[in-house]
Design a protein around this motif. Structure first.
Motif, PDB file in Angstrom:
ATOM      1  N   GLY A  18      -9.583 -18.105  -2.956  1.00 32.29           N
ATOM      2  CA  GLY A  18     -10.793 -17.325  -3.193  1.00 32.29           C
ATOM      3  C   GLY A  18     -10.817 -15.969  -2.514  1.00 32.29           C
ATOM      4  O   GLY A  18     -11.871 -15.355  -2.382  1.00 32.29           O
ATOM      5  N   ALA A  19      -9.640 -15.466  -2.090  1.00 31.28           N
ATOM      6  CA  ALA A  19      -9.616 -14.160  -1.442  1.00 31.28           C
ATOM      7  C   ALA A  19      -9.901 -13.059  -2.471  1.00 31.28           C
ATOM      8  O   ALA A  19      -9.548 -13.184  -3.636  1.00 31.28           O
ATOM      9  CB  ALA A  19      -8.258 -13.915  -0.800  1.00 31.28           C
ATOM     10  N   THR A  20     -10.548 -12.007  -2.010  1.00 33.22           N
ATOM     11  CA  THR A  20     -10.883 -10.901  -2.895  1.00 33.22           C
ATOM     12  C   THR A  20      -9.706  -9.943  -3.009  1.00 33.22           C
ATOM     13  O   THR A  20      -9.391  -9.450  -4.083  1.00 33.22           O
ATOM     14  CB  THR A  20     -12.094 -10.147  -2.335  1.00 33.22           C
ATOM     15  N   GLY A  21      -9.073  -9.684  -1.897  1.00 33.65           N
ATOM     16  CA  GLY A  21      -7.954  -8.753  -1.895  1.00 33.65           C
ATOM     17  C   GLY A  21      -7.164  -8.932  -0.619  1.00 33.65           C
ATOM     18  O   GLY A  21      -7.402  -9.860   0.158  1.00 33.65           O
ATOM     19  N   TRP A  22      -6.218  -8.043  -0.370  1.00 28.31           N
ATOM     20  CA  TRP A  22      -5.386  -8.222   0.811  1.00 28.31           C
ATOM     21  C   TRP A  22      -4.993  -6.878   1.391  1.00 28.31           C
ATOM     22  O   TRP A  22      -5.034  -5.851   0.718  1.00 28.31           O
ATOM     23  CB  TRP A  22      -4.139  -9.025   0.475  1.00 28.31           C
ATOM     24  N   ILE A  23      -4.629  -6.934   2.654  1.00 31.58           N
ATOM     25  CA  ILE A  23      -4.143  -5.748   3.339  1.00 31.58           C
ATOM     26  C   ILE A  23      -2.831  -6.153   3.983  1.00 31.58           C
ATOM     27  O   ILE A  23      -2.778  -7.155   4.692  1.00 31.58           O
ATOM     28  CB  ILE A  23      -5.115  -5.305   4.446  1.00 31.58           C
ATOM     29  N   PHE A  59       0.803  -1.206   0.000  1.00 32.47           N
ATOM     30  CA  PHE A  59       0.000   0.000   0.000  1.00 32.47           C
ATOM     31  C   PHE A  59       0.841   1.264   0.000  1.00 32.47           C
ATOM     32  O   PHE A  59       0.373   2.343  -0.321  1.00 32.47           O
ATOM     33  CB  PHE A  59      -0.934   0.023   1.218  1.00 32.47           C
ATOM     34  N   LYS A 114     -14.774 -14.442  -6.641  1.00 32.20           N
ATOM     35  CA  LYS A 114     -13.917 -14.116  -5.494  1.00 32.20           C
ATOM     36  C   LYS A 114     -14.407 -12.882  -4.756  1.00 32.20           C
ATOM     37  O   LYS A 114     -13.694 -12.334  -3.920  1.00 32.20           O
ATOM     38  CB  LYS A 114     -12.480 -13.918  -5.967  1.00 32.20           C
ATOM     39  N   GLY A 115     -15.593 -12.480  -5.086  1.00 32.78           N
ATOM     40  CA  GLY A 115     -16.170 -11.388  -4.297  1.00 32.78           C
ATOM     41  C   GLY A 115     -15.816 -10.012  -4.814  1.00 32.78           C
ATOM     42  O   GLY A 115     -16.146  -9.011  -4.188  1.00 32.78           O
ATOM     43  N   ASN A 116     -15.106  -9.941  -5.936  1.00 34.48           N
ATOM     44  CA  ASN A 116     -14.877  -8.620  -6.503  1.00 34.48           C
ATOM     45  C   ASN A 116     -16.098  -8.220  -7.321  1.00 34.48           C
ATOM     46  O   ASN A 116     -16.940  -9.041  -7.667  1.00 34.48           O
ATOM     47  CB  ASN A 116     -13.629  -8.630  -7.376  1.00 34.48           C
ATOM     48  N   LEU A 125     -11.013 -10.085   2.572  1.00 33.10           N
ATOM     49  CA  LEU A 125      -9.701  -9.433   2.529  1.00 33.10           C
ATOM     50  C   LEU A 125      -8.761 -10.201   3.432  1.00 33.10           C
ATOM     51  O   LEU A 125      -9.109 -10.558   4.553  1.00 33.10           O
ATOM     52  CB  LEU A 125      -9.813  -7.988   3.012  1.00 33.10           C
ATOM     53  N   LEU A 170     -17.794  -1.795  -8.514  1.00 35.15           N
ATOM     54  CA  LEU A 170     -16.965  -1.090  -7.542  1.00 35.15           C
ATOM     55  C   LEU A 170     -15.630  -0.704  -8.140  1.00 35.15           C
ATOM     56  O   LEU A 170     -15.076   0.353  -7.845  1.00 35.15           O
ATOM     57  CB  LEU A 170     -16.750  -1.969  -6.310  1.00 35.15           C
ATOM     58  N   VAL A 215     -13.978  -2.984  -1.738  1.00 35.12           N
ATOM     59  CA  VAL A 215     -14.647  -4.237  -2.122  1.00 35.12           C
ATOM     60  C   VAL A 215     -16.105  -4.291  -1.684  1.00 35.12           C
ATOM     61  O   VAL A 215     -16.780  -5.286  -1.904  1.00 35.12           O
ATOM     62  CB  VAL A 215     -13.893  -5.465  -1.554  1.00 35.12           C
ATOM     63  N   ASP A 268      -6.831 -13.258   8.882  1.00 32.68           N
ATOM     64  CA  ASP A 268      -5.392 -13.475   8.981  1.00 32.68           C
ATOM     65  C   ASP A 268      -5.068 -14.772   8.237  1.00 32.68           C
ATOM     66  O   ASP A 268      -5.970 -15.534   7.888  1.00 32.68           O
ATOM     67  CB  ASP A 268      -5.031 -13.608  10.466  1.00 32.68           C
ATOM     68  N   VAL A 316     -19.060 -13.327  -0.857  1.00 30.68           N
ATOM     69  CA  VAL A 316     -18.753 -12.243   0.083  1.00 30.68           C
ATOM     70  C   VAL A 316     -17.294 -11.834  -0.111  1.00 30.68           C
ATOM     71  O   VAL A 316     -16.423 -12.692  -0.222  1.00 30.68           O
ATOM     72  CB  VAL A 316     -18.954 -12.724   1.536  1.00 30.68           C
ATOM     73  N   PRO A 317     -17.018 -10.551  -0.159  1.00 29.85           N
ATOM     74  CA  PRO A 317     -15.616 -10.131  -0.308  1.00 29.85           C
ATOM     75  C   PRO A 317     -14.801 -10.560   0.912  1.00 29.85           C
ATOM     76  O   PRO A 317     -15.255 -10.397   2.048  1.00 29.85           O
ATOM     77  CB  PRO A 317     -15.701  -8.607  -0.381  1.00 29.85           C
ATOM     78  N   PHE A 370      -6.668  -6.030  -6.929  1.00 28.95           N
ATOM     79  CA  PHE A 370      -7.224  -7.280  -6.431  1.00 28.95           C
ATOM     80  C   PHE A 370      -7.760  -8.149  -7.567  1.00 28.95           C
ATOM     81  O   PHE A 370      -8.043  -9.308  -7.362  1.00 28.95           O
ATOM     82  CB  PHE A 370      -8.381  -7.006  -5.469  1.00 28.95           C
ATOM     83  N   ALA A 425      -9.443  -0.258   1.972  1.00 23.49           N
ATOM     84  CA  ALA A 425      -9.505  -1.570   1.322  1.00 23.49           C
ATOM     85  C   ALA A 425     -10.908  -2.159   1.460  1.00 23.49           C
ATOM     86  O   ALA A 425     -11.431  -2.758   0.522  1.00 23.49           O
ATOM     87  CB  ALA A 425      -8.474  -2.505   1.945  1.00 23.49           C
TER      88      ALA A 425
END
Lengths: 762, 121
Positions: free
Chosen positions: B98-103, A165, A194-196, B80, A200, B119, B53, B77-78, A254, B115
């Protein structure tokens, strides 16, 4: 809750993780190869690093990072956790603990040591790895370089792109000339899975600048043959922004693996892209999104609405994106309701399993120590109150068989049970203290070049928390002594036919209402000739004194006694075994030694399970009631006139079995009376004082023995010389508890200070 | 309506930080301590977004994400991923699960909320 509180929680958690880390490493050291052990060790370091990062504790983070990297090698079987590796890791655990403490309390750490260990850890991570694999784990946790704008979409596999980030922050302030980008965005169905959400992503994109958008719906089939979970739309976007290409790509951060994404500057080489836009540009309006997108999935909508939305979708390029996600959501809702029976069944099964899991693990709660202390105090009051009640009932002499007496007896029993249960709340296993000792052993073994194994037994033996807290110091010193003086060097051990690795055994157990801690080494034992000679040199004993082995052994508890020929770095810190003995006694404990030449020594400490109650002897001095801790008393005797000898102006000695012992009038010392009482009329309590010498304390009479609840005086009266604390007796009177050491010390001078009169009046 | 966030993390420190950050930002927060508990509370939590986590006892983040994606009601569901690993391999595994994104930890409150907003609608 504010950040400071969270930080406090973090440090508490660190302590737990450090204990977990150490016990895990020790298990590995003993040959445990359970992957879960390695995982637990890894997680411990990982958690510390994570929390430390949140609070900006950089030293801790960077050390934990290197440590974690090496542990990761162990976890992935790239590094065999043999003894040498674990030695480094245990030392690293110590440094990690130091860094944590330094982060909490300020203070500094041995920077050279931690640098050295970082090197060793990195060497371990490198040692058994091919060069290429090594580079990544050892990399510093510094921000990774911004992603290269090279195409990253790859059908076969994902192209890893390092991203953090931080890039946002470094990129955003850079003012780039506004330029227009043509973006082709074609989501795959995985993107939605994957929920995206394309909507958005477009929304985020629109925030970068002026945007117009076209939806390519060529692939959208008829409703009947439509797969609600497939991705049919693509968007062509024209965006005028001054944020640059990287900002655009970061919007799709993402999603970049799950879509086709093409970003190019408008005009110039990419003229073709512009010509391909047959539709009229539609300005992108954010507010449309807010209306179209339901707040939560699972909102029920019927088929008509679907159709209506589909029509809208064809009308309006942007809302198509929203509808696409709606379709997906509705498909879910439908399926969910169709299978609701099954999921309900599985949910209840999951709940049952959860309950089972909960009952298997003993649930615990965290309670503030203050609350427990308050409860203990109240129970103390209850015990006193119950004793007073009993006494007044007896004094008023009700009929012996009356129900009052029966009730009282029950009350007494209940009170005792409550007291025991409350004490049990404060009881803690000695494990944390024992664990700390393994570190001490490692450090001293290192310093002395000896090879030592610490074996601990009975770690789960419980004792009052205050006792545990005060146990660490004397124990540390004894462990130091055991390794430094007790154990021989490896060469000497081999010469004596022993294992070159010495063993120090630390054991805890309960015995008759006390905790007994034993520290045994398999070293050379006490060199009695040397001890004796030293004692003679130091004028502790006469040259021709006839001492038993036990008496010689006990000489090491004398003040200022040290047998090491040269004062070593470890034991020569000005504290000797006399200090250990004194601190054990201060806890109401006793310490014994037994030693066998050539086989080692055993120190045995016996301590009370709690510091809240005390076994005391209740005595009378000048019409005052005092309590003398039972642990201090060696014996009681009735002096005979012939045994009393005067010495100097006012000193008197009593002869006991052919040795002389100073006689101390407690009433005189405490200023209860102006002239000394006649010893023959009283009772002498033979007590052992801190120097190991004995004194006979003169009191007027002994009332009896009983367990008393200790009440601190210091809160209200500050420290009162000669008095350790107070208690309340069954008849409601306050009795002071004698500080025997202070009385003995005072007897060497004149008396305690005059303000003692005040305390006595209480 | 308040958005509901389910957080899954074994560290008490991080759980507390998430709780404070999310509550301050106006989210309703439900917390679980590991993947197993995360899946147990999923139905009752009914989250709009999940933050998890990776390194956790009993069931790690990868397993948890797969578990959520297998659940018909929550498979979109998103999610993170909250992780200190900035290395690509872990992110890829999370994505494949299947993760949408990450932090990337250490997160600061703005990054976390950013973040989440990226999503969620």
């Amino acid at each position: 809750m504010d950040m400071n509180e969270i930080k406090e929680i973090f440090f508490q958690e660190c302590e737990e993780q450090l204990a977990e880390l150490e016990s895990g490493l020790l298990k590995l050291n003993d040959g445990d190869r359970d992957p879960e052990t390695v995982n637990a060790v890894f997680r411990a370091v990982h958690s510390i690093k994570g929390g430390a990062g949140a609070f900006g504790l950089d030293d801790l983070v960077s050390f934990a990072h290197v440590f974690e990297t090496t542990l990761d090698c162990v976890r992935s079987n790239r590094l065999e956790p043999n003894q040498d590796v674990l030695k480094v890791m245990l030392k690293s655990a110590d440094v990690l603990a130091d860094l944590t403490n330094a982060a909490r309390d300020g203070g500094s750490v041995d920077a050279a040591r931690s640098r050295q260990l970082i090197k060793e850890l990195e060497a371990l991570a490198n040692g058994e790895l091919p060069q290429a694999a090594v580079a990544e784990p050892v990399a510093k946790p510094a921000p990774v370089a911004a992603p290269t704008p090279a195409p990253v979409v790859n059908e076969e596999g994902f192209q890893p792109v390092a991203f953090s980030f931080d890039d946002f922050e470094t990129n955003e302030p850079l003012a780039i000339e506004p330029s227009t980008f043509e973006i082709l965005f074609r989501p795959k169905s995985e993107l939605y899975a994957k929920g995206n959400d394309a909507t958005l992503l477009l929304r985020d994109l629109s925030r970068l600048g002026e945007m117009s958008i076209h939806c390519d719906m060529d692939e959208l089939p008829a409703l009947a043959s439509m797969n609600p979970e497939a991705a049919y739309f693509a968007w062509k976007i024209s965006l005028k922004t001054d944020k640059g290409e990287e900002a655009i790509r970061s919007v799709f951060e993402f999603a970049e693996w799950d879509c086709e994404l093409d970003v190019m500057l408008a005009g110039g080489d990419h003229a073709g892209a512009g010509e391909e836009l047959p539709m009229q540009p539609v300005p992108f309006d954010l507010s449309m999104l807010d209306e179209e997108v339901p707040a939560s999935p699972g909102a029920a909508e019927d088929d008509d609405q679907v159709a209506a939305q589909q029509r809208e979708a064809r009308d309006d390029a942007v809302s198509a994106a929203a509808t696409a996600s709606n379709v997906l959501q509705m498909a879910q809702t439908a399926r969910a309701s169709a299978e609701s029976n099954r999921s309900a069944a599985s949910a209840s099964a999951a709940q049952a399993a959860a309950q089972q899991a909960a009952s298997a693990a003993t649930p615990t709660i965290r309670v503030d120590l203050d609350r427990v202390d308050r409860l203990i105090n109240l129970v103390g009051e209850l015990v006193i109150n119950q004793a007073m009640l009993s006494q007044s009932v007896i004094e008023n002499d009700t009929n012996g068989t009356s129900s009052i007496n029966m009730g009282l007896e029950e009350l007494q029993q209940l009170t005792r049970e409550i007291q025991d249960s409350v004490m049990a709340i404060r009881a803690q296993p000695v494990k944390p203290v024992f664990q700390r000792m393994s570190r001490i052993v490692r450090e001293i073994a290192d310093m002395t070049g000896k090879s030592v194994r610490l074996v601990t037994e009975g770690e789960n033996t419980e004792v009052d928390k205050t006792v545990i807290d005060k146990l660490a110091e004397p124990l540390t010193h004894m462990i130091r002594n055991a390794v430094d003086h007790g154990l021989e060097t490896p060469e000497k051990r081999v010469a004596a036919g022993k294992n070159p690795e010495g063993t120090v055994r630390l054991t805890a157990k309960h015995r008759s209402g006390r905790i007994v801690i034993e520290l045994a080494d398999d070293g050379a034992g006490i060199n009695r000739e040397k001890v004796r000679q030293k004692a003679i040199d130091n004028d502790l004993i006469a040259a021709d004194a006839n001492l038993s082995d036990e008496e010689i052994d006990n000489l090491i508890f004398h003040a200022g006694f040290s047998t090491a020929d040269k004062i070593s770095d470890i034991s020569g810190r000005g504290v000797g075994m006399d200090v250990v003995k004194r601190s054990i006694q201060a806890l109401g404990g006793r310490i014994n030694i037994s030693s066998k030449p050539g086989h080692g020594s055993v120190f045995t400490m016996s301590l009370p399970l709690t510091l809240a109650v005390l076994d005391g002897m209740v005595v009378t001095v000048a019409n005052q009631t005092l309590v003398v801790p039972l642990t201090a008393i060696v014996e009681t005797l009735q002096p005979e006139a012939s045994a009393i000898h005067s010495f100097g102006a006012s000193q008197r000695l009593i002869s006991i079995r052919n040795s002389f012992c100073p006689l101390v009038d407690v009433g005189r010392i405490l200023n209860f009376r102006a002239i000394q009482a006649n010893p023959v009329e009283g009772v002498a309590l033979l007590v052992e004082s801190e120097g190991g010498g004995q004194r006979a304390l003169m009191v007027d009479a002994i009332q009896g023995q009983r367990q008393v609840v200790i009440k601190s005086l210091e809160a209200n009266y500050t420290h009162v010389p000669g008095i350790a604390a107070a208690t309340i007796l069954g008849d409601g009177r306050v009795a002071l508890i004698l500080d025997v050491d202070a009385i003995v010390a005072a007897s060497r001078g004149q008396s305690l200070k005059p303000e003692m009169l005040l305390a006595a009046a209480g | 309506m308040k958005k509901r966030v389910l957080t899954v993390d074994d560290s008490r420190t991080i759980r507390n930080m998430l709780l404070v950050t999310l509550n301050n930002a106006g989210f309703e927060t439900i917390q679980a301590e590991d993947g197993v508990e995360g899946l147990e509370v999923l139905e009752t939590a009914n989250p709009d977004v999940i933050v998890t986590d990776i390194n956790m006892p009993r069931l790690d983040g990868f397993g948890f994400i797969e578990g959520v994606r297998r659940n018909d009601r929550y498979r979109a569901v998103p999610i993170l991923v909250l992780t200190t690993e900035s290395d690509a391999e872990k992110k890829n595994r999370a994505r494949q699960a299947g993760a949408t994104g990450w932090i990337v930890k250490p997160f600061d409150p703005t990054k976390l909320i950013d973040a989440i907003e990226r999503v969620t609608a």
